[in-house]
Motif scaffolding. Structure first.
Motif, PDB file in Angstrom:
ATOM      1  N   UNK A  34       0.834  -1.722   0.208  1.00  0.00           N
ATOM      2  CA  UNK A  34      -0.014   0.055   0.571  1.00  0.00           C
ATOM      3  C   UNK A  34       0.642   1.132  -0.484  1.00  0.00           C
ATOM      4  N   UNK A  35       2.497   1.057   0.827  1.00  0.00           N
ATOM      5  CA  UNK A  35       3.068   2.445   0.777  1.00  0.00           C
ATOM      6  C   UNK A  35       3.415   2.833  -0.633  1.00  0.00           C
ATOM      7  N   UNK A  36       4.144   1.524  -1.368  1.00  0.00           N
ATOM      8  CA  UNK A  36       4.304   2.081  -2.664  1.00  0.00           C
ATOM      9  C   UNK A  36       3.504   2.680  -3.763  1.00  0.00           C
ATOM     10  N   UNK A  37       1.922   1.105  -3.401  1.00  0.00           N
ATOM     11  CA  UNK A  37       1.143   2.185  -4.493  1.00  0.00           C
ATOM     12  C   UNK A  37       0.700   3.595  -4.225  1.00  0.00           C
ATOM     13  N   UNK A  38       0.545   3.843  -2.766  1.00  0.00           N
ATOM     14  CA  UNK A  38       0.192   5.520  -2.340  1.00  0.00           C
ATOM     15  C   UNK A  38       1.821   6.217  -3.292  1.00  0.00           C
ATOM     16  N   UNK A  39       2.488   5.794  -2.862  1.00  0.00           N
ATOM     17  CA  UNK A  39       3.847   7.039  -3.506  1.00  0.00           C
ATOM     18  C   UNK A  39       3.685   6.650  -5.106  1.00  0.00           C
ATOM     19  N   UNK A  40       3.312   5.337  -6.065  1.00  0.00           N
ATOM     20  CA  UNK A  40       3.164   5.909  -7.182  1.00  0.00           C
ATOM     21  C   UNK A  40       2.042   6.582  -7.739  1.00  0.00           C
ATOM     22  N   UNK A  41       1.185   6.804  -7.284  1.00  0.00           N
ATOM     23  CA  UNK A  41      -0.294   7.010  -7.668  1.00  0.00           C
ATOM     24  C   UNK A  41       0.306   8.875  -7.172  1.00  0.00           C
ATOM     25  N   UNK A  42       1.509   9.060  -5.995  1.00  0.00           N
ATOM     26  CA  UNK A  42       1.011  10.756  -6.167  1.00  0.00           C
ATOM     27  C   UNK A  42       2.206  10.953  -7.138  1.00  0.00           C
ATOM     28  N   UNK A  43       3.492  10.459  -7.614  1.00  0.00           N
ATOM     29  CA  UNK A  43       4.165  10.803  -9.027  1.00  0.00           C
ATOM     30  C   UNK A  43       3.190  11.196  -9.752  1.00  0.00           C
ATOM     31  N   UNK A  44       2.630   9.752 -10.339  1.00  0.00           N
ATOM     32  CA  UNK A  44       1.728   9.658 -11.209  1.00  0.00           C
ATOM     33  C   UNK A  44       0.486  10.989 -11.465  1.00  0.00           C
ATOM     34  N   UNK A  45       0.203  11.759 -10.324  1.00  0.00           N
ATOM     35  CA  UNK A  45      -0.633  12.408 -10.273  1.00  0.00           C
ATOM     36  C   UNK A  45       0.214  14.112 -10.675  1.00  0.00           C
ATOM     37  N   UNK A  46       1.312  13.739 -10.386  1.00  0.00           N
ATOM     38  CA  UNK A  46       1.926  15.177 -10.140  1.00  0.00           C
ATOM     39  C   UNK A  46       2.871  15.379 -11.277  1.00  0.00           C
ATOM     40  N   UNK A  47       3.794  14.101 -11.547  1.00  0.00           N
ATOM     41  CA  UNK A  47       4.522  13.949 -13.002  1.00  0.00           C
ATOM     42  C   UNK A  47       3.715  13.820 -14.113  1.00  0.00           C
ATOM     43  N   UNK A  48       2.828  13.220 -14.379  1.00  0.00           N
ATOM     44  CA  UNK A  48       1.476  12.969 -15.525  1.00  0.00           C
ATOM     45  C   UNK A  48       0.443  13.977 -15.876  1.00  0.00           C
ATOM     46  N   UNK A  49      -0.311  13.680 -14.428  1.00  0.00           N
ATOM     47  CA  UNK A  49      -2.031  13.965 -14.910  1.00  0.00           C
ATOM     48  C   UNK A  49      -1.996  15.555 -14.518  1.00  0.00           C
ATOM     49  N   UNK A  50      -0.931  15.898 -13.259  1.00  0.00           N
ATOM     50  CA  UNK A  50      -1.178  17.710 -13.455  1.00  0.00           C
ATOM     51  C   UNK A  50      -0.225  18.489 -14.601  1.00  0.00           C
ATOM     52  N   UNK A  51       0.647  18.209 -15.112  1.00  0.00           N
ATOM     53  CA  UNK A  51       1.482  18.482 -16.428  1.00  0.00           C
ATOM     54  C   UNK A  51      -0.131  18.820 -17.324  1.00  0.00           C
ATOM     55  N   UNK A  52      -0.556  17.673 -17.614  1.00  0.00           N
ATOM     56  CA  UNK A  52      -1.669  17.417 -18.889  1.00  0.00           C
ATOM     57  C   UNK A  52      -2.668  18.412 -18.322  1.00  0.00           C
ATOM     58  N   UNK A  53      -3.312  18.386 -17.671  1.00  0.00           N
ATOM     59  CA  UNK A  53      -4.345  18.968 -16.860  1.00  0.00           C
ATOM     60  C   UNK A  53      -4.186  20.643 -17.755  1.00  0.00           C
ATOM     61  N   UNK A  54      -2.799  21.154 -16.534  1.00  0.00           N
ATOM     62  CA  UNK A  54      -2.695  22.007 -17.191  1.00  0.00           C
ATOM     63  C   UNK A  54      -1.989  22.880 -18.717  1.00  0.00           C
ATOM     64  N   UNK A  55      -1.828  21.864 -19.352  1.00  0.00           N
ATOM     65  CA  UNK A  55      -1.300  21.969 -20.615  1.00  0.00           C
ATOM     66  C   UNK A  55      -3.243  22.432 -21.080  1.00  0.00           C
ATOM     67  N   UNK A  56      -3.907  21.138 -21.020  1.00  0.00           N
ATOM     68  CA  UNK A  56      -5.445  21.456 -21.717  1.00  0.00           C
ATOM     69  C   UNK A  56      -5.948  22.321 -21.609  1.00  0.00           C
ATOM     70  N   UNK A  57      -5.752  22.964 -20.019  1.00  0.00           N
ATOM     71  CA  UNK A  57      -6.338  24.527 -19.218  1.00  0.00           C
ATOM     72  C   UNK A  57      -5.546  25.360 -20.271  1.00  0.00           C
ATOM     73  N   UNK A  58      -4.368  25.576 -20.713  1.00  0.00           N
ATOM     74  CA  UNK A  58      -3.250  27.123 -21.464  1.00  0.00           C
ATOM     75  C   UNK A  58      -3.938  27.041 -22.813  1.00  0.00           C
ATOM     76  N   UNK A  59      -4.715  25.829 -23.182  1.00  0.00           N
ATOM     77  CA  UNK A  59      -5.185  26.122 -24.661  1.00  0.00           C
ATOM     78  C   UNK A  59      -6.552  26.078 -24.363  1.00  0.00           C
ATOM     79  N   UNK A  60      -6.576  26.362 -23.433  1.00  0.00           N
ATOM     80  CA  UNK A  60      -8.510  26.278 -23.441  1.00  0.00           C
ATOM     81  C   UNK A  60      -8.803  27.517 -23.434  1.00  0.00           C
ATOM     82  N   UNK A  61      -8.160  28.559 -22.264  1.00  0.00           N
ATOM     83  CA  UNK A  61      -8.476  28.981 -21.797  1.00  0.00           C
ATOM     84  C   UNK A  61      -7.003  30.181 -22.145  1.00  0.00           C
ATOM     85  N   UNK A  62      -7.222  31.564 -22.449  1.00  0.00           N
ATOM     86  CA  UNK A  62      -7.050  32.337 -23.931  1.00  0.00           C
ATOM     87  C   UNK A  62      -6.122  33.189 -22.489  1.00  0.00           C
TER      88      UNK A  62
END
Length: 310
Positions: free
Chosen positions: A206-234
């Motif tokens: 469980x501790x590693x799965x939590x660590x992995x989830x946090x890494x994926x959220x902050x290093x992959x999902x967060x940049x992807x979400x910010x990129x989409x937001x930047x493309x959509x919001x002038x």
């Protein structure tokens, strides 16, 4: 990387034909440096050896790479701090002094353990479990804090001035980043007093799965979400045009490593069937992606200096 160094496998240990036990023999850039890596041939049911060429290469390349990166980080961060102090008028939103100084602190925090890690690669890790866990805590605290700083700097004007509101935000952000980094310290450890490893627990712990989830959220999902937001919001696109995109160098350098962690989990959890070919090439790909991320502490301050001068 595994908590247990790779060992030669016998056909009786393997579970399926044409595959190798990835849980036992895969390692990556953070699997520091056990002498047992010298035997790098593994045998499957087909009697075809799988050669792990990454670990000997890493032992030769990593110490000078970490030493040079640490020196570059020290010089770049020092020059950035001097520029912040000498030319305060040059730093305006979205590259405000409040944001840039915190990013400089993050890169400095990341670079602090590099000399010890370089020595550990070259001569073995002899500092014990506590310093090993502290090293991973500092790395991930810096990593997550910088990701959150980039996100907050890209989505508003909170860092336009250093006032009570921005100070409260800074304290909250660094506290949250420290909390998110705690699982990284809990799952790290020392293997046989020679290796400071990133994962000393099972891949499904469980501790590693939590660590992995946090890494994926902050290093992959967060940049992807910010990129989409930047493309959509002038308004967000305007901040990119003003130079905030240079700050994204951090997330761009760490994104491949986040993808590599996801691939490592799929292989070691056997959601993807590990093969001899994947064993031979995945170590190198994951190690190179982590090395690319480490470069941020040297390249990040230089990019911010360039943005300030422009």
């Amino acid at each position: 990387p595994d908590a247990h160094p790779p060992h030669p496998q016998t056909p009786g240990i393997l579970e399926t034909q044409g595959s190798v036990d990835m849980e036992e023999i895969m390692g990556d850039l953070s699997s520091f440096y056990d002498g047992s890596y010298s035997n790098d041939t593994f045998v499957d049911y087909d009697a075809t050896p799988c050669h792990n060429r990454f670990c000997p290469l890493f032992q030769r390349v990593a110490p000078p790479f970490l030493a040079v990166t640490c020196a570059a980080a020290a010089l770049g961060t020092g020059a950035l701090l001097v520029a912040l102090a000498k030319r305060p008028q040059a730093w305006r939103w979205p590259r405000s002094r409040a944001l840039v100084s915190q990013l400089a602190l993050g890169t400095a925090l990341f670079a602090v353990p590099l000399p010890a890690l370089a020595a550990g690669v070259a001569r073995g890790w002899h500092l014990g479990t506590g310093p090993c866990r502290l090293t991973h805590l500092l790395w991930h605290w810096s990593l997550f804090a910088q990701a959150l700083l980039v996100a907050s700097g890209s989505c508003g004007t909170a860092w336009a001035r250093w006032d009570p509101r921005s100070r409260r935000l800074a304290v909250a952000l660094w506290a949250v980043a420290l909390l998110l980094a705690t699982p990284a310290a809990l799952v790290s450890g020392v293997a046989a007093d020679t290796s400071c490893v990133r994962r000393s627990v099972d891949i499904l712990a469980p501790a590693y799965l939590l660590h992995l989830t946090l890494c994926l959220c902050l290093l992959l999902l967060l940049p992807a979400g910010l990129l989409l937001a930047a493309l959509a919001v002038p308004r967000l696109r305007a901040s990119w045009a003003a130079g905030a995109g240079l700050i994204w160098l951090f997330l761009g350098l760490w994104g491949p490593y986040g993808a590599g962690l996801a691939g490592e989990f799929l292989l070691q959890a056997r959601l993807l069937e590990p093969t001899c070919g994947s064993f031979e090439h995945f170590d190198l790909a994951l190690g190179l992606s982590e090395g690319l991320g480490v470069l941020h502490c040297g390249l990040g301050p230089l990019a911010l200096l360039l943005a300030g001068s422009c």
